[in-house]
Design a protein around this motif. Structure first.
Motif, PDB file in Angstrom:
ATOM      1  N   SER A 118      -7.296  -0.325   1.467  1.00 49.18           N
ATOM      2  CA  SER A 118      -6.668  -1.320   0.595  1.00 49.18           C
ATOM      3  C   SER A 118      -5.577  -0.713  -0.277  1.00 49.18           C
ATOM      4  O   SER A 118      -4.697  -1.419  -0.750  1.00 49.18           O
ATOM      5  CB  SER A 118      -7.718  -2.004  -0.289  1.00 49.18           C
ATOM      6  OG  SER A 118      -8.199  -1.112  -1.283  1.00 49.18           O
ATOM      7  N   ARG A 119      -5.618   0.607  -0.461  1.00 50.38           N
ATOM      8  CA  ARG A 119      -4.639   1.289  -1.320  1.00 50.38           C
ATOM      9  C   ARG A 119      -3.567   2.039  -0.542  1.00 50.38           C
ATOM     10  O   ARG A 119      -2.451   2.204  -1.028  1.00 50.38           O
ATOM     11  CB  ARG A 119      -5.356   2.287  -2.216  1.00 50.38           C
ATOM     12  CG  ARG A 119      -6.300   1.672  -3.206  1.00 50.38           C
ATOM     13  CD  ARG A 119      -7.076   2.742  -3.934  1.00 50.38           C
ATOM     14  NE  ARG A 119      -7.914   2.171  -4.960  1.00 50.38           N
ATOM     15  CZ  ARG A 119      -8.910   2.824  -5.542  1.00 50.38           C
ATOM     16  NH1 ARG A 119      -9.170   4.081  -5.185  1.00 50.38           N
ATOM     17  NH2 ARG A 119      -9.630   2.252  -6.453  1.00 50.38           N
ATOM     18  N   ARG A 166       0.822  -1.196   0.000  1.00 51.65           N
ATOM     19  CA  ARG A 166       0.000   0.000   0.000  1.00 51.65           C
ATOM     20  C   ARG A 166       0.865   1.260   0.000  1.00 51.65           C
ATOM     21  O   ARG A 166       1.999   1.241   0.451  1.00 51.65           O
ATOM     22  CB  ARG A 166      -0.928   0.009   1.214  1.00 51.65           C
ATOM     23  CG  ARG A 166      -1.943  -1.136   1.184  1.00 51.65           C
ATOM     24  CD  ARG A 166      -2.778  -1.184   2.422  1.00 51.65           C
ATOM     25  NE  ARG A 166      -1.932  -1.430   3.595  1.00 51.65           N
ATOM     26  CZ  ARG A 166      -2.332  -1.260   4.851  1.00 51.65           C
ATOM     27  NH1 ARG A 166      -3.539  -0.826   5.115  1.00 51.65           N
ATOM     28  NH2 ARG A 166      -1.504  -1.520   5.851  1.00 51.65           N
ATOM     29  N   ALA A 172     -12.853   0.932   3.397  1.00 48.34           N
ATOM     30  CA  ALA A 172     -12.255  -0.296   2.863  1.00 48.34           C
ATOM     31  C   ALA A 172     -11.411  -0.047   1.615  1.00 48.34           C
ATOM     32  O   ALA A 172     -10.311  -0.606   1.488  1.00 48.34           O
ATOM     33  CB  ALA A 172     -13.347  -1.325   2.569  1.00 48.34           C
TER      34      ALA A 172
END
Length: 124
Positions: free
Chosen positions: A118-119, A8, A114
């Motif tokens: 996730s990034r 990430r 979310a």
């Protein structure tokens, strides 16, 4: 022994423009996340997105973003610009968040959204 890599993008919150410029001077090539109105793209930065904590660009619970926070939406714009080649590639984000409200909103987006989680991850 297992090795875990976190792919990430790290996000470094900074309290003011001098801290932002110092971070860019030490390690250029970052994207900037800033509260609206954003500053001029500083030297060493490759992309910028801004957010307004109190004004979303979409209605609550619209079908495209589902009521996500303005910070999450701004981070989405940075990520999409990076993957679409609309901005130079960056491997970290320097977030100019001078107020406590903005710092809290950034932490909440990195922790609770979310897609954002996730990034992106908080840089320690």
């Amino acid at each position: 022994m297992p090795v875990f890599a976190d792919g990430r993008i790290p996000v470094l919150p900074v309290p003011d423009e001098p801290a932002m410029r110092a971070s860019l001077a030490a390690r250029p090539g970052a994207a900037i996340l800033a509260e609206a109105p954003p500053p001029v793209l500083p030297e060493g930065a490759v992309a910028m997105a801004s957010f307004d904590l109190y004004l979303s660009s979409h209605p609550q619970a619209c079908t495209c973003c589902g009521g996500r926070s303005p910070l999450s939406q701004a981070l989405d714009r940075l990520f999409l610009a990076r993957v679409k080649g609309q901005a130079r590639w960056f491997d970290r984000v320097v977030a100019l968040v001078p107020g406590e409200d903005a710092r809290s909103a950034l932490a909440a987006a990195l922790r609770e959204d979310a897609v954002t989680a996730s990034r992106y991850r908080a840089e320690v």
